[in-house]
Write a protein that holds these residues in place. Structure first.
Motif, short mmCIF file in Angstrom:
data_model
loop_
_atom_site.label_atom_id
_atom_site.label_comp_id
_atom_site.label_asym_id
_atom_site.label_seq_id
_atom_site.Cartn_x
_atom_site.Cartn_y
_atom_site.Cartn_z
N GLY A 105 43.81 23.63 62.53
CA GLY A 105 43.28 22.36 63.03
C GLY A 105 43.86 22.02 64.39
O GLY A 105 43.77 22.80 65.34
N GLY A 106 44.50 20.85 64.45
CA GLY A 106 45.11 20.44 65.72
C GLY A 106 46.15 21.44 66.20
O GLY A 106 46.43 21.53 67.40
N GLY A 107 46.70 22.23 65.28
CA GLY A 107 47.64 23.29 65.69
C GLY A 107 46.93 24.37 66.48
O GLY A 107 47.49 24.93 67.43
N CYS A 111 51.97 25.13 63.71
CA CYS A 111 51.59 23.72 63.54
C CYS A 111 50.39 23.64 62.61
O CYS A 111 49.37 24.29 62.85
N ALA A 112 50.50 22.83 61.58
CA ALA A 112 49.44 22.73 60.56
C ALA A 112 48.43 21.64 60.88
O ALA A 112 47.69 21.18 60.02
N GLY A 113 48.42 21.19 62.14
CA GLY A 113 47.45 20.16 62.50
C GLY A 113 47.94 18.78 62.07
O GLY A 113 49.11 18.57 61.81
N TYR A 114 47.00 17.87 61.98
CA TYR A 114 47.36 16.49 61.68
C TYR A 114 48.13 16.40 60.36
O TYR A 114 47.83 17.14 59.41
N ASP A 115 49.09 15.51 60.28
CA ASP A 115 49.89 15.34 59.05
C ASP A 115 49.03 14.65 58.00
O ASP A 115 48.76 13.45 58.07
N LEU A 116 48.59 15.42 57.03
CA LEU A 116 47.67 14.89 56.02
C LEU A 116 48.35 13.87 55.13
O LEU A 116 47.68 13.06 54.48
N ASP A 117 49.67 13.86 55.12
CA ASP A 117 50.37 12.83 54.35
C ASP A 117 50.21 11.46 55.02
O ASP A 117 50.42 10.43 54.41
N GLY A 161 35.30 19.67 67.34
CA GLY A 161 35.38 18.97 68.63
C GLY A 161 36.63 18.11 68.58
O GLY A 161 36.57 16.91 68.33
N ASP A 162 37.78 18.79 68.80
CA ASP A 162 39.05 18.10 68.53
C ASP A 162 40.11 18.55 69.52
O ASP A 162 40.39 19.75 69.64
N LEU A 163 40.67 17.60 70.25
CA LEU A 163 41.81 17.86 71.15
C LEU A 163 41.53 19.04 72.07
O LEU A 163 42.40 19.86 72.35
N GLY A 196 60.48 27.06 61.41
CA GLY A 196 60.07 27.48 60.07
C GLY A 196 58.92 28.48 60.10
O GLY A 196 58.76 29.24 61.06
N LYS A 197 58.09 28.45 59.05
CA LYS A 197 57.11 29.53 58.88
C LYS A 197 55.78 29.29 59.58
O LYS A 197 54.94 30.19 59.65
N ALA A 198 55.58 28.08 60.08
CA ALA A 198 54.28 27.78 60.73
C ALA A 198 54.49 27.37 62.17
O ALA A 198 55.55 26.86 62.55
#
Ligand SMILES: CCCCCCCCCCCCC[C@H](O)CC(=O)SCCNC(=O)CCNC(=O)[C@H](O)C(C)(C)COP(=O)(O)OP(=O)(O)OC[C@H]1O[C@@H](n2cnc3c(N)ncnc32)[C@H](O)[C@@H]1OP(=O)(O)O
Length: 268
Positions: A116-118, A66-72, A148-150, A62-64
């Motif tokens: 983010g995580g992406g 990775c948007a990082g952690y799944d906020l849902d 300070g992440d991953l 798709g268009k991304a």
């Protein structure tokens, strides 16, 4: 071909020796879930067992990217104890560490937003190619977390320098494709429709070389990001070269050179 049944990652081997792993949750911009982290770790271990795979290309559906952690998923975190949260973070970090520790080169084909995580995931790759629509941000600070992440806080300053890393980490602003290429955050920006083709072309160049030579080059380059002295780096390099001269690929390469033919590397 790596035989894995994965829910969040699609695997393909379009070129011999090259596995393409596509993060496949496009409806939520390939955001990261516990399952995706577990599958990234499984993939890394499966690749570690497969001598026929020489390069991993990581991209997004798709268009991304990775948007990082799944906020849902964030709501379910509310029920976690502090220890439970730490265990989640450690689990996620283990999967990124497994990916970065692969002996084979990893090319991230960043096809869109890496937030983010992406961003952390893109940084864990050895090489980053990006589409013109790629954009990177340390989204963490926008939702109350730290950059300070991953591994991001260790890799980002080493890739783009401490000053720009600080600006990106503290402002949370986007780095769009042109700036990403200019600052070295990515190796090259290409039109989106050619991104995978370019990644596969680079992967094929790598596959044409001695796998042992490439893999010990990766080990030296990564280890030397952690070694503080030139002398220690030389020592690490010397051991690697000595090891390679004991293998079959170097004599094969020398013979091929003399016989004016392509070498047939076996990685042994
Ligand atoms: C609160 C998290 C706590 C985590 C604590 C620790 C958890 C346990 C351990 C996990 C370890 C990993 C931690 C991780 O590394 C931390 C992070 O990644 S923090 C950062 C999280 N990500 C974000 O904040 C990014 C949010 N998204 C955006 O900024 C933008 O969407 C974008 C990525 C820049 C893309 O922008 P656009 O192209 O404009 O697209 P839209 O914004 O319109 O979004 C389209 C569509 O996708 C949905 N979506 C986007 N991002 C996410 C996401 N991260 N999770 C779920 N869904 C997402 C968005 O809602 C839209 O959906 P629609 O409205 O169309 O249904």
């Amino acid at each position: 071909m790596v035989e894995l049944k994965l829910e969040t990652i699609e695997l393909a081997e379009p070129v011999r020796g090259v596995v393409v792993a596509t993060l496949n949750r496009p409806e939520s911009l390939n955001s990261m879930t516990v399952t995706m982290f577990a599958e990234l770790e499984r993939l890394a271990f499966a690749l570690g067992d497969d001598d026929d795979v020489r390069v991993l290309v990581l991209t997004g559906a798709g268009k991304a990217f990775c948007a990082g952690y799944d906020l849902d998923d964030a709501d379910e975190l509310a029920g976690l104890t502090a220890l439970g949260m730490l265990e989640r973070q450690e689990h996620a970090a283990r999967s990124l560490s497994a990916l970065r520790s692969l002996r084979i080169p990893v090319i991230a084909a960043v096809n869109g937003a890496a937030a983010g995580g992406g961003l952390s995931l893109a940084l864990a790759a050895d090489i980053r190619l990006a589409s013109q629509t790629a954009k990177f941000n340390a989204a963490f600070v926008r939702i109350g977390l730290s950059a300070g992440d991953l591994g991001a806080s260790w890799l980002l300053p080493r890739i783009i320098g401490p000053a720009l890393a600080s600006e990106i980490a503290y402002t949370g602003r986007f780095v769009f494709a042109e700036e990403a290429e200019r600052t070295g955050l990515v190796n090259k920006v290409v039109p989106g429709e050619r991104l995978l083709e370019e990644a596969l072309a680079m992967a094929s160049l790598i596959c044409a070389n001695s796998p042992g030579g490439v893999q010990l080059s990766k080990r030296a380059l990564q280890a030397n990001m952690e070694i503080t002295s030139y002398a220690a780096a030389l020592e690490l390099e010397n051991r690697g070269q000595a090891l390679l001269t004991r293998g079959a690929d170097m004599p094969e390469a020398l013979a091929a050179f003399k016989e004016k033919r392509a070498p047939d590397f076996t990685g042994r």
